[in-house]
Design a protein around this motif. Structure first.
Motif, PDB file in Angstrom:
ATOM      1  N   SER A   1     -33.543  38.148 -27.690  1.00 25.07           N
ATOM      2  CA  SER A   1     -32.557  38.581 -26.700  1.00 25.07           C
ATOM      3  C   SER A   1     -31.331  39.115 -27.425  1.00 25.07           C
ATOM      4  O   SER A   1     -30.997  38.678 -28.529  1.00 25.07           O
ATOM      5  CB  SER A   1     -32.168  37.430 -25.768  1.00 25.07           C
ATOM      6  OG  SER A   1     -31.596  36.362 -26.501  1.00 25.07           O
ATOM      7  N   ASN A   2     -30.688  40.091 -26.806  1.00 22.89           N
ATOM      8  CA  ASN A   2     -29.474  40.679 -27.336  1.00 22.89           C
ATOM      9  C   ASN A   2     -28.337  40.481 -26.338  1.00 22.89           C
ATOM     10  O   ASN A   2     -28.558  40.552 -25.128  1.00 22.89           O
ATOM     11  CB  ASN A   2     -29.637  42.189 -27.574  1.00 22.89           C
ATOM     12  CG  ASN A   2     -30.728  42.511 -28.578  1.00 22.89           C
ATOM     13  OD1 ASN A   2     -30.876  41.828 -29.573  1.00 22.89           O
ATOM     14  ND2 ASN A   2     -31.493  43.554 -28.305  1.00 22.89           N
ATOM     15  N   HIS A   3     -27.163  40.238 -26.860  1.00 20.65           N
ATOM     16  CA  HIS A   3     -25.977  40.181 -26.003  1.00 20.65           C
ATOM     17  C   HIS A   3     -24.928  41.097 -26.604  1.00 20.65           C
ATOM     18  O   HIS A   3     -24.587  40.972 -27.785  1.00 20.65           O
ATOM     19  CB  HIS A   3     -25.438  38.749 -25.913  1.00 20.65           C
ATOM     20  CG  HIS A   3     -24.086  38.666 -25.278  1.00 20.65           C
ATOM     21  ND1 HIS A   3     -23.858  39.018 -23.969  1.00 20.65           N
ATOM     22  CD2 HIS A   3     -22.883  38.292 -25.791  1.00 20.65           C
ATOM     23  CE1 HIS A   3     -22.582  38.861 -23.692  1.00 20.65           C
ATOM     24  NE2 HIS A   3     -21.963  38.423 -24.776  1.00 20.65           N
ATOM     25  N   ILE A   4     -24.452  42.061 -25.810  1.00 22.06           N
ATOM     26  CA  ILE A   4     -23.411  42.961 -26.288  1.00 22.06           C
ATOM     27  C   ILE A   4     -22.083  42.212 -26.272  1.00 22.06           C
ATOM     28  O   ILE A   4     -21.547  41.882 -25.201  1.00 22.06           O
ATOM     29  CB  ILE A   4     -23.315  44.225 -25.414  1.00 22.06           C
ATOM     30  CG1 ILE A   4     -24.680  44.926 -25.326  1.00 22.06           C
ATOM     31  CG2 ILE A   4     -22.250  45.168 -25.969  1.00 22.06           C
ATOM     32  CD1 ILE A   4     -25.196  45.492 -26.605  1.00 22.06           C
ATOM     33  N   VAL A   5     -21.560  41.942 -27.448  1.00 25.76           N
ATOM     34  CA  VAL A   5     -20.280  41.241 -27.558  1.00 25.76           C
ATOM     35  C   VAL A   5     -19.132  42.208 -27.293  1.00 25.76           C
ATOM     36  O   VAL A   5     -18.183  41.891 -26.568  1.00 25.76           O
ATOM     37  CB  VAL A   5     -20.126  40.600 -28.955  1.00 25.76           C
ATOM     38  CG1 VAL A   5     -18.761  39.936 -29.111  1.00 25.76           C
ATOM     39  CG2 VAL A   5     -21.242  39.597 -29.197  1.00 25.76           C
ATOM     40  N   SER A   6     -19.232  43.409 -27.860  1.00 27.00           N
ATOM     41  CA  SER A   6     -18.206  44.428 -27.628  1.00 27.00           C
ATOM     42  C   SER A   6     -18.755  45.804 -27.986  1.00 27.00           C
ATOM     43  O   SER A   6     -19.704  45.926 -28.769  1.00 27.00           O
ATOM     44  CB  SER A   6     -16.933  44.135 -28.445  1.00 27.00           C
ATOM     45  OG  SER A   6     -17.198  44.247 -29.833  1.00 27.00           O
ATOM     46  N   TYR A   7     -18.138  46.825 -27.393  1.00 31.14           N
ATOM     47  CA  TYR A   7     -18.480  48.206 -27.737  1.00 31.14           C
ATOM     48  C   TYR A   7     -17.228  49.058 -27.573  1.00 31.14           C
ATOM     49  O   TYR A   7     -16.557  49.009 -26.530  1.00 31.14           O
ATOM     50  CB  TYR A   7     -19.591  48.766 -26.859  1.00 31.14           C
ATOM     51  CG  TYR A   7     -19.684  50.270 -26.963  1.00 31.14           C
ATOM     52  CD1 TYR A   7     -20.167  50.866 -28.123  1.00 31.14           C
ATOM     53  CD2 TYR A   7     -19.226  51.091 -25.932  1.00 31.14           C
ATOM     54  CE1 TYR A   7     -20.198  52.245 -28.257  1.00 31.14           C
ATOM     55  CE2 TYR A   7     -19.260  52.465 -26.054  1.00 31.14           C
ATOM     56  CZ  TYR A   7     -19.744  53.039 -27.218  1.00 31.14           C
ATOM     57  OH  TYR A   7     -19.763  54.407 -27.361  1.00 31.14           O
ATOM     58  N   VAL A   8     -16.899  49.829 -28.615  1.00 33.98           N
ATOM     59  CA  VAL A   8     -15.786  50.780 -28.534  1.00 33.98           C
ATOM     60  C   VAL A   8     -16.149  52.027 -29.328  1.00 33.98           C
ATOM     61  O   VAL A   8     -17.010  51.995 -30.217  1.00 33.98           O
ATOM     62  CB  VAL A   8     -14.461  50.194 -29.103  1.00 33.98           C
ATOM     63  CG1 VAL A   8     -13.958  49.042 -28.258  1.00 33.98           C
ATOM     64  CG2 VAL A   8     -14.623  49.788 -30.563  1.00 33.98           C
ATOM     65  N   MET A   9     -15.485  53.132 -29.003  1.00 37.11           N
ATOM     66  CA  MET A   9     -15.543  54.338 -29.822  1.00 37.11           C
ATOM     67  C   MET A   9     -14.213  54.400 -30.561  1.00 37.11           C
ATOM     68  O   MET A   9     -13.159  54.361 -29.935  1.00 37.11           O
ATOM     69  CB  MET A   9     -15.758  55.576 -28.948  1.00 37.11           C
ATOM     70  CG  MET A   9     -16.128  56.826 -29.728  1.00 37.11           C
ATOM     71  SD  MET A   9     -16.326  58.271 -28.626  1.00 37.11           S
ATOM     72  CE  MET A   9     -17.761  57.776 -27.679  1.00 37.11           C
TER      73      MET A   9
END
Length: 236
Positions: free
Chosen positions: A96-104
């Motif tokens: 399983s994957n959990h997106i902790v954060s995403y930014v450009m």
């Protein structure tokens, strides 16, 4: 239980209790007195069963600290290109994957030195918590150039492989990769995400993946030190 097989039965019962989570891995076993009461056996019988568990590398003893349960390690060969997802799936481990954060974000000087991307150019910064069988294994932080990959499908990456997505969406083709490994102590926020209590070293794994001569992906992973063994086979 038959007397002559009593220690073998205790061995199997403790092993089953470890596998089913009654006794947690990387934690101390209860005191011998407690175990004798639990399994209704003498201290001699218990110690014979514990000797077998020690020989099988299921438990280990630290003088003055007690007897501990060995963690279950996952072995990752480093002799060819791999993905953690593919390796775990081969071992029938649910991922399983959990997106902790995403930014450009723009490339700073540190990232420029790491990847060769021009300072100020844009990259995707994707942080994922990777788990197997519900246990957190690693925190992966990936940097991908926006010029090569204009957008990411975050929902898809929550449930699937980064490389599969890049290949399907952008025709990404890996030509070579370089990796470095070194031990590190996790930061407080990393310990929280990885559910680490106490003092446990981790492994910092940095991967540089190239398409032709350009660095198309730089990923740094904080891997739990009690979950992974990395292996290299040398042939003459």
């Amino acid at each position: 239980m038959k007397t002559e097989a009593l220690y073998l039965e205790v061995y199997r019962q403790i092993l089953n209790d470890i596998k089913t989570g009654v006794f947690a891995r990387n934690q101390p076993l209860p005191a011998e007195r407690v175990l004798c009461d639990k399994y209704h056996v003498s201290r001699y019988t218990l110690r014979t069963a514990l000797d077998l568990l020690n020989q099988a590398e299921v438990i280990y003893t630290m003088p003055g600290a007690g007897t501990f349960i060995q963690p279950a390690f996952l072995t990752q060969p480093l002799t060819q290109f791999y993905s953690f997802s593919s390796t775990l799936k081969k071992d029938n481990i649910t991922i399983s994957n959990h997106i902790v954060s995403y930014v450009m974000r723009p490339v700073d000087e540190r990232l420029c030195r790491k990847t060769g991307h021009a300072t100020g150019s844009a990259v995707h910064e994707l942080v994922r918590l990777r788990s197997g069988q519900g246990e957190p294994l690693m925190i992966e932080t990936s940097y991908l150039p926006v010029k090569r990959f204009p957008s990411l499908d975050i929902e898809r990456l929550e449930n699937g492989s980064l490389y599969d997505f890049l290949t399907a969406a952008y025709g990404f083709e890996i030509h070579n990769a370089r990796e470095t490994l070194r031990p590190v102590m996790p930061l407080p926020q990393e310990k929280e995400l990885l559910q680490i209590t106490g003092t446990l070293p981790c492994i910092l794994l940095e991967r540089f993946t190239y398409e032709n001569s350009a660095c198309a992906e730089y990923t740094k992973s904080i891997v739990r030190g009690d979950k992974y063994i990395f292996s290299v086979e040398l042939k003459k």
